[in-house]
Design an enzyme around this catalytic site. Structure first.
Site, PDB file in Angstrom:
ATOM      1  N   HIS A  52      36.983  31.074  44.530  1.00  0.00           N
ATOM      2  CA  HIS A  52      37.302  32.277  44.913  1.00  0.00           C
ATOM      3  C   HIS A  52      36.386  33.406  44.837  1.00  0.00           C
ATOM      4  O   HIS A  52      35.389  33.272  44.211  1.00  0.00           O
ATOM      5  CB  HIS A  52      38.675  32.705  43.934  1.00  0.00           C
ATOM      6  CG  HIS A  52      38.609  33.015  42.660  1.00  0.00           C
ATOM      7  ND1 HIS A  52      38.125  32.182  41.696  1.00  0.00           N
ATOM      8  CD2 HIS A  52      38.789  34.160  42.068  1.00  0.00           C
ATOM      9  CE1 HIS A  52      38.087  32.728  40.474  1.00  0.00           C
ATOM     10  NE2 HIS A  52      38.563  34.063  40.669  1.00  0.00           N
ATOM     11  N   HIS A  54      35.888  36.408  43.053  1.00  0.00           N
ATOM     12  CA  HIS A  54      35.771  37.193  41.981  1.00  0.00           C
ATOM     13  C   HIS A  54      34.236  37.398  41.633  1.00  0.00           C
ATOM     14  O   HIS A  54      33.630  36.195  41.659  1.00  0.00           O
ATOM     15  CB  HIS A  54      36.537  37.119  40.846  1.00  0.00           C
ATOM     16  CG  HIS A  54      38.137  37.598  41.176  1.00  0.00           C
ATOM     17  ND1 HIS A  54      39.357  37.078  40.604  1.00  0.00           N
ATOM     18  CD2 HIS A  54      38.603  38.728  41.878  1.00  0.00           C
ATOM     19  CE1 HIS A  54      40.148  37.667  40.821  1.00  0.00           C
ATOM     20  NE2 HIS A  54      39.895  38.766  41.799  1.00  0.00           N
ATOM     21  N   ASP A  56      32.666  37.672  38.886  1.00  0.00           N
ATOM     22  CA  ASP A  56      32.357  36.815  37.785  1.00  0.00           C
ATOM     23  C   ASP A  56      32.249  35.074  38.333  1.00  0.00           C
ATOM     24  O   ASP A  56      31.833  34.246  37.287  1.00  0.00           O
ATOM     25  CB  ASP A  56      32.992  36.817  36.440  1.00  0.00           C
ATOM     26  CG  ASP A  56      34.558  36.377  36.704  1.00  0.00           C
ATOM     27  OD1 ASP A  56      35.326  36.928  37.890  1.00  0.00           O
ATOM     28  OD2 ASP A  56      35.076  35.697  35.788  1.00  0.00           O
ATOM     29  N   HIS A  57      32.460  34.890  39.538  1.00  0.00           N
ATOM     30  CA  HIS A  57      32.406  33.589  40.020  1.00  0.00           C
ATOM     31  C   HIS A  57      31.450  33.300  41.040  1.00  0.00           C
ATOM     32  O   HIS A  57      31.224  32.239  41.457  1.00  0.00           O
ATOM     33  CB  HIS A  57      33.662  33.125  40.440  1.00  0.00           C
ATOM     34  CG  HIS A  57      34.770  33.032  39.374  1.00  0.00           C
ATOM     35  ND1 HIS A  57      35.412  31.690  38.924  1.00  0.00           N
ATOM     36  CD2 HIS A  57      35.337  33.954  38.774  1.00  0.00           C
ATOM     37  CE1 HIS A  57      36.159  32.186  38.071  1.00  0.00           C
ATOM     38  NE2 HIS A  57      36.367  33.303  37.765  1.00  0.00           N
ATOM     39  N   HIS A 108      46.287  33.430  41.916  1.00  0.00           N
ATOM     40  CA  HIS A 108      45.026  34.268  41.184  1.00  0.00           C
ATOM     41  C   HIS A 108      44.560  35.173  42.295  1.00  0.00           C
ATOM     42  O   HIS A 108      44.525  36.531  42.180  1.00  0.00           O
ATOM     43  CB  HIS A 108      44.111  33.405  40.249  1.00  0.00           C
ATOM     44  CG  HIS A 108      43.189  34.139  39.861  1.00  0.00           C
ATOM     45  ND1 HIS A 108      43.450  35.289  38.829  1.00  0.00           N
ATOM     46  CD2 HIS A 108      41.781  34.339  40.025  1.00  0.00           C
ATOM     47  CE1 HIS A 108      42.345  35.669  38.337  1.00  0.00           C
ATOM     48  NE2 HIS A 108      41.177  35.258  39.153  1.00  0.00           N
ATOM     49  N   ASP A 130      40.217  29.872  38.348  1.00  0.00           N
ATOM     50  CA  ASP A 130      40.919  30.837  37.604  1.00  0.00           C
ATOM     51  C   ASP A 130      42.628  30.717  37.785  1.00  0.00           C
ATOM     52  O   ASP A 130      43.432  31.421  37.779  1.00  0.00           O
ATOM     53  CB  ASP A 130      40.826  32.304  37.741  1.00  0.00           C
ATOM     54  CG  ASP A 130      39.226  33.020  37.252  1.00  0.00           C
ATOM     55  OD1 ASP A 130      38.693  32.064  36.329  1.00  0.00           O
ATOM     56  OD2 ASP A 130      39.082  34.141  37.255  1.00  0.00           O
ATOM     57  N   HIS A 168      37.038  29.831  32.279  1.00  0.00           N
ATOM     58  CA  HIS A 168      36.923  30.577  30.968  1.00  0.00           C
ATOM     59  C   HIS A 168      37.454  29.796  29.653  1.00  0.00           C
ATOM     60  O   HIS A 168      38.171  29.296  29.689  1.00  0.00           O
ATOM     61  CB  HIS A 168      37.878  31.894  31.395  1.00  0.00           C
ATOM     62  CG  HIS A 168      37.398  32.765  32.530  1.00  0.00           C
ATOM     63  ND1 HIS A 168      36.539  33.948  32.274  1.00  0.00           N
ATOM     64  CD2 HIS A 168      37.741  32.710  33.946  1.00  0.00           C
ATOM     65  CE1 HIS A 168      36.422  34.633  33.265  1.00  0.00           C
ATOM     66  NE2 HIS A 168      37.188  33.928  34.114  1.00  0.00           N
TER      67      HIS A 168
HETATM   68 FE    FE Z   1      37.235  34.742  36.302  1.00  0.00          FE
HETATM   69 ZN    ZN Z   2      39.140  35.255  39.067  1.00  0.00          ZN
END
Ligand code: FE
Ligand code: ZN
Length: 256
Positions: A52, A54, A56-57, A108, A130, A168
């Site tokens: 996805h 985001h 942080d990915h 998400h 996530d 995570h």
């Molecule tokens: Fe994340």
């Molecule tokens: Zn995420």
């Protein structure tokens, strides 16, 4: 074949698979730990799989693509670092001699996908981003409770020995909530003790397995009588599978 969770930021894992020569990573939010591992083990990065959009990915994608020439794959309908090959449920990515098949798991984010791989040693791999965490699930930023419940049902139906590679290390805080919801679940208490021991040794609690998550994760157990009763104590208006699940998710958002 080796499966390694590379820690990134405070609590992310970038999952890396390698065969001693070639490597693949999932959701590289940061390029640095990936480049360090590739150099240390003299590996060539072939493929980058994204679940996805985001940051942080995806934050490490441009650097990794430029440095290694790796091919990038991701969901069909999200804003992602171009160029990449876009995927929908039913598509398959071939990498390291393995086939990664795509599942749509919205909730998400609206276009979130997951990858399932039959693997080399009998225990399939699930890279679920996530969507599913050990003992928990992702927040509903773009999707509805009904979508997330359907996505989690899809993942819960995978073979029990499927290794669950979440992005995570949220397990202990998820289990604190799970114990509040499902206090009489003996498996959950035993798993909590195992995870506390792992974390006090600074070891990952992941990968988990689908069989284990079915036993301990309240978001996969929202139709169980005890979990349903707890959800309805939090929100007395909850009255069916979707509203019970929505109540659980809202309770978790507020839980400290
Ligand atoms: Fe994340
Ligand atoms: Zn995420």
């Amino acid at each position: 074949m080796n499966l390694i969770p590379l820690p990134a930021f405070t609590d992310n894992y970038v999952w890396l698979l390698h065969d001693g020569q070639r490597a693949l990573v999932v959701d590289p939010g940061d390029a640095q730990p990936v480049l360090a591992f590739l150099a240390q083990h003299r590996l060539q990065l072939n493929s980058i799989l994204l679940t996805h959009h985001h940051p942080d990915h995806t934050g490490g994608v441009d650097t990794l693509r430029n440095d290694t020439g790796a091919a990038v794959y991701g969901p069909a309908s999200e804003r992602l670092p171009e160029p990449l090959t876009r995927l929908v449920e039913g598509d398959t990515v071939q990498a390291l001699g393995l086939a990664f098949s795509v599942l749509d798991v919205p909730g998400h984010t609206a276009g979130h996908i997951a990858y399932v791989c039959p693997a080399w040693d009998g225990a399939p791999l699930l890279f679920c981003g996530d969507t599913l965490f050990s003992g928990g699930c992702g927040r509903l930023f773009e999707g509805t409770p009904a979508q997330m419940l359907a996505s989690l049902d899809k993942l819960a139906a995978l073979p029990g020995n499927t290794r669950v590679c979440c992005t995570h290390e949220y397990t202990l805080s998820n289990l604190k909530f799970a114990l509040a919801v499902d206090a009489d679940n003996a498996e959950l208490h035993a798993y909590h003790a195992r995870c506390q021991a792992l974390r006090s040794d600074q070891r990952p609690t992941l990968p988990s397995s689908i069989a284990l998550e079915r036993q301990i994760n309240p978001f996969l157990r929202s139709r169980q009588a005890a979990v349903k009763a707890s959800a309805r104590r939090f929100d007395p208006t909850a009255h069916n599978d979707v509203s019970d699940f929505a109540a659980l998710r809202e309770w978790k958002n507020q839980f400290r």
